[in-house]
Design an enzyme around this catalytic site. Structure first.
Site, PDB file in Angstrom:
ATOM      1  N   ASN A 165      79.067  37.034  98.391  1.00  0.00           N
ATOM      2  CA  ASN A 165      79.817  38.284  98.245  1.00  0.00           C
ATOM      3  C   ASN A 165      78.994  39.541  98.516  1.00  0.00           C
ATOM      4  O   ASN A 165      79.561  40.588  98.832  1.00  0.00           O
ATOM      5  CB  ASN A 165      80.482  38.366  96.865  1.00  0.00           C
ATOM      6  CG  ASN A 165      79.502  38.199  95.717  1.00  0.00           C
ATOM      7  OD1 ASN A 165      78.369  37.753  95.901  1.00  0.00           O
ATOM      8  ND2 ASN A 165      79.933  38.543  94.527  1.00  0.00           N
ATOM      9  N   PRO A 189      70.800  30.975 102.239  1.00  0.00           N
ATOM     10  CA  PRO A 189      71.928  31.901 102.148  1.00  0.00           C
ATOM     11  C   PRO A 189      73.236  31.149 101.959  1.00  0.00           C
ATOM     12  O   PRO A 189      73.327  29.945 102.226  1.00  0.00           O
ATOM     13  CB  PRO A 189      71.895  32.612 103.507  1.00  0.00           C
ATOM     14  CG  PRO A 189      71.304  31.602 104.437  1.00  0.00           C
ATOM     15  CD  PRO A 189      70.305  30.815 103.618  1.00  0.00           C
ATOM     16  N   GLY A 246      75.166  32.823  91.371  1.00  0.00           N
ATOM     17  CA  GLY A 246      76.373  32.061  91.675  1.00  0.00           C
ATOM     18  C   GLY A 246      77.086  31.658  90.408  1.00  0.00           C
ATOM     19  O   GLY A 246      76.919  32.279  89.350  1.00  0.00           O
ATOM     20  N   GLU A 268      71.485  34.294  87.657  1.00  0.00           N
ATOM     21  CA  GLU A 268      72.518  35.320  87.489  1.00  0.00           C
ATOM     22  C   GLU A 268      73.837  34.624  87.773  1.00  0.00           C
ATOM     23  O   GLU A 268      74.172  34.329  88.912  1.00  0.00           O
ATOM     24  CB  GLU A 268      72.268  36.492  88.444  1.00  0.00           C
ATOM     25  CG  GLU A 268      73.040  37.741  88.067  1.00  0.00           C
ATOM     26  CD  GLU A 268      74.324  37.893  88.852  1.00  0.00           C
ATOM     27  OE1 GLU A 268      75.388  37.575  88.264  1.00  0.00           O
ATOM     28  OE2 GLU A 268      74.273  38.291  90.021  1.00  0.00           O
ATOM     29  N   LEU A 269      74.581  34.328  86.677  1.00  0.00           N
ATOM     30  CA  LEU A 269      75.700  33.403  86.763  1.00  0.00           C
ATOM     31  C   LEU A 269      77.034  34.123  86.567  1.00  0.00           C
ATOM     32  O   LEU A 269      77.150  35.312  86.802  1.00  0.00           O
ATOM     33  CB  LEU A 269      75.492  32.276  85.742  1.00  0.00           C
ATOM     34  CG  LEU A 269      74.134  31.558  85.860  1.00  0.00           C
ATOM     35  CD1 LEU A 269      73.978  30.501  84.773  1.00  0.00           C
ATOM     36  CD2 LEU A 269      73.955  30.947  87.235  1.00  0.00           C
ATOM     37  N   ARG A 296      86.085  46.712  93.930  1.00  0.00           N
ATOM     38  CA  ARG A 296      85.046  46.549  94.938  1.00  0.00           C
ATOM     39  C   ARG A 296      85.115  45.129  95.492  1.00  0.00           C
ATOM     40  O   ARG A 296      85.199  44.161  94.743  1.00  0.00           O
ATOM     41  CB  ARG A 296      83.659  46.829  94.352  1.00  0.00           C
ATOM     42  CG  ARG A 296      83.351  48.284  94.134  1.00  0.00           C
ATOM     43  CD  ARG A 296      81.862  48.531  93.876  1.00  0.00           C
ATOM     44  NE  ARG A 296      81.346  47.751  92.767  1.00  0.00           N
ATOM     45  CZ  ARG A 296      81.485  48.081  91.484  1.00  0.00           C
ATOM     46  NH1 ARG A 296      82.162  49.159  91.151  1.00  0.00           N
ATOM     47  NH2 ARG A 296      80.969  47.320  90.534  1.00  0.00           N
ATOM     48  N   CYS A 302      80.559  39.748  90.706  1.00  0.00           N
ATOM     49  CA  CYS A 302      80.273  39.184  89.384  1.00  0.00           C
ATOM     50  C   CYS A 302      80.414  40.225  88.286  1.00  0.00           C
ATOM     51  O   CYS A 302      80.598  39.876  87.121  1.00  0.00           O
ATOM     52  CB  CYS A 302      78.874  38.571  89.370  1.00  0.00           C
ATOM     53  SG  CYS A 302      77.567  39.724  89.807  1.00  0.00           S
ATOM     54  N   GLU A 479      67.158  40.899  87.223  1.00  0.00           N
ATOM     55  CA  GLU A 479      66.799  41.345  88.558  1.00  0.00           C
ATOM     56  C   GLU A 479      66.936  42.854  88.608  1.00  0.00           C
ATOM     57  O   GLU A 479      67.783  43.441  87.932  1.00  0.00           O
ATOM     58  CB  GLU A 479      67.700  40.694  89.609  1.00  0.00           C
ATOM     59  CG  GLU A 479      67.517  39.190  89.688  1.00  0.00           C
ATOM     60  CD  GLU A 479      68.350  38.546  90.771  1.00  0.00           C
ATOM     61  OE1 GLU A 479      67.789  37.739  91.528  1.00  0.00           O
ATOM     62  OE2 GLU A 479      69.564  38.833  90.857  1.00  0.00           O
TER      63      GLU A 479
END
Length: 496
Positions: A165, A189, A246, A268-269, A296, A302, A479
């Site tokens: 995304n 990727p 993801g 980062e879920l 957006r 997420c 992050e």
């Protein structure tokens, strides 16, 4: 709700893009020679074919990263910083090219794609500045018998798995701090949007070559079979770090795989972000913030607001205002003039959103606007109209699951305690939003909310200079900001 008709695609030249695997500074076909197709979600048509990387390609990429690691770790922090700064300037200068690729393979309106390039490039600039600020420690031991020295160094070769995304921003958010810390990387990727990441990797590769630096610092392996590629890498002792963005389900699988090698992990879920509107809120401002937080990338982020929890005294006003704002949005291909809402990424995403809306309606919810797909004769791609649902049961899938689409379910509450109980009543805790004029309430919400990030009277929280991440099943680590580079550093204690 307006729709644009398909327009001629923006100038897109796949022959100018790298479509192979990048191993040790060279783009080449996959070892098996296979390819897979990348599609335009606005039409379903094939844009180009990309090398379908194999486990052998992944291991070759890891070998290159491992071989380059000692030399890259030894590169002066200032030199790493200057390389990243040059990459930032190149990406910024080529904003239109990057935006065109993002829109072509991901479907975003061009304005959003340009915003992603700006945002993604900012991670490169930020970590160019952090590369020279990695701290250490020197002190006399408390007992006075010796001195303590703590050095910081890159943890080792890192596997970076990015989502579809934000194909540029999620790549830069991982690659930039890794390089700044002195780590080499293998990037896998997303199969749905590999072209943008490849284009960025080519910018980095060219900069490394020009400066005479190790070619294997950045390696990229696209694939149509993520598990087959990733599993051997997680089992290889040369890999020392895993960073993944993801779904929580996939994150759990990767954490189990990472346990064997005791890898450093950043996860980062998934999320299920609550958007709280209290009785004292500026309702028009809350509506504006809700559109920003929800729409957006057509709701495919997420950090998208997923549950709109609104005090019963202002719920009707908010829902009507949100429906009117959604009705003003323009649905169409991202490259068509005037489009503000592009397609969903693939057909099954539209099918799922349609099922979620139908289940909510069956449970008594009212559709205030949207609720269906535009006619295929007008928009043949993967589209769903922006939708506002009122009177939604708190147990509905639209509330309990991360919808990842343009659907805004409105649920009412009667007290602050009830609002926070609803907000925290999920396994996820990535981000939350709250609208209130009460300063004391702001601090109460901040103290009690179970989330890694909180937006107060604003619908956007992401910033390259701030720590991004969640709690509970939404992930591990951060992050962005100073915390982002820490994920790629280890400490060495020297007793003198």
């Amino acid at each position: 709700m307006a729709t644009t008709h398909p327009a001629p695609a923006l100038p897109f030249s796949p022959e100018r893009l790298p479509t192979g695997v990048l191993v040790d500074g060279r783009w080449r076909p996959a070892s098996g020679g296979a390819t897979f197709a990348v599609h335009d979600p606005a039409t379903g048509e094939v844009l180009t074919e990309v090398a379908d990387g194999t486990p052998e390609d992944g291991l070759a990429a890891l070998a290159a990263a491992d071989a380059a690691m000692p030399a890259w770790r030894a590169v002066a922090p200032r030199e790493r910083a200057e390389l990243l700064r040059s990459v930032f300037e190149t990406v910024t200068a080529r904003i239109d090219e990057f935006a065109a690729v993002i829109t072509a393979e991901g479907g975003k309106p061009l304005a959003e794609s340009r915003a992603e390039v700006t945002y993604g490039a900012e991670f490169v600039r930020w970590y160019s500045e952090q590369a020279v600020r990695v701290g250490g420690l020197a002190r006399t031991a408390p007992g006075g018998a010796n001195h303590q020295l703590v050095l910081r160094r890159g943890v080792g070769p890192a596997l970076l798995i990015t989502p579809w995304n934000f194909p540029l921003a999620m790549a830069t958010r991982k690659i930039a701090p890794a390089l700044a810390a002195g780590c080499t990387v293998v990037v896998k990727p997303a199969g749905l949007t590999p072209l943008t990441t490849a284009l960025f990797a080519e910018v980095v590769r060219a900069e490394l070559v020009e400066r005479g630096l190790p070619a294997g610092v950045v390696n990229v392996v696209p694939t149509s079979s993520s598990g087959a590629l990733v599993d051997p890498l997680l089992a290889d002792p040369r890999l020392r770090k895993l960073s993944f963005t993801g779904s929580t389900e996939v994150g759990r699988v990767l954490l189990r795989g990472a346990a064997h090698g005791v890898l450093r992990t950043s996860m980062e879920l998934g999320g299920n972000a609550p958007f709280l509107v209290f009785e004292d809120a500026d309702v028009p401002a809350a509506v504006q913030g809700a559109v920003q937080a929800k729409m957006r990338n057509a709701g495919q982020t997420c950090v998208a607001a997923n549950r709109f929890l609104v005090h019963e005294s202002v719920a009707d006003e908010f829902a009507r205002g949100l429906a009117a704002a959604f009705d003003d949005l323009v649905v169409g291909p991202g490259y068509a003039p005037g489009t503000t809402v592009g397609p969903l990424i693939e057909r099954k995403a539209v099918d799922r959103v349609e099922e979620v809306v139908a289940q909510a309606v069956d449970g008594g919810a009212r559709v205030l606007v949207g609720g269906d797909r535009p006619p295929a004769a007008d928009l043949p791609g993967h589209f769903f109209r922006p939708t506002v649902l009122a009177g939604v049961d708190p147990g509905a899938r639209a509330v309990q699951e991360e919808v990842f689409g343009p659907v805004a379910p409105v649920v009412t509450f009667t007290s602050e305690d009830e609002a926070l109980a609803l907000a925290n009543g999920t396994e996820y805790g990535l981000v939350a939003y709250a609208y209130t004029r009460d300063v004391d309430r702001v601090f109460r919400v901040a103290e009690r909310i179970e989330a890694g990030m909180l937006g107060i009277n604003r619908g956007m929280v992401s910033d390259a200079s701030a720590p991004f991440g969640g709690v509970k099943s939404s992930g591990l680590g951060r992050e962005g900001g100073e915390a982002g580079i820490e994920e790629y550093l280890e400490s060495l204690y020297v007793a003198l």
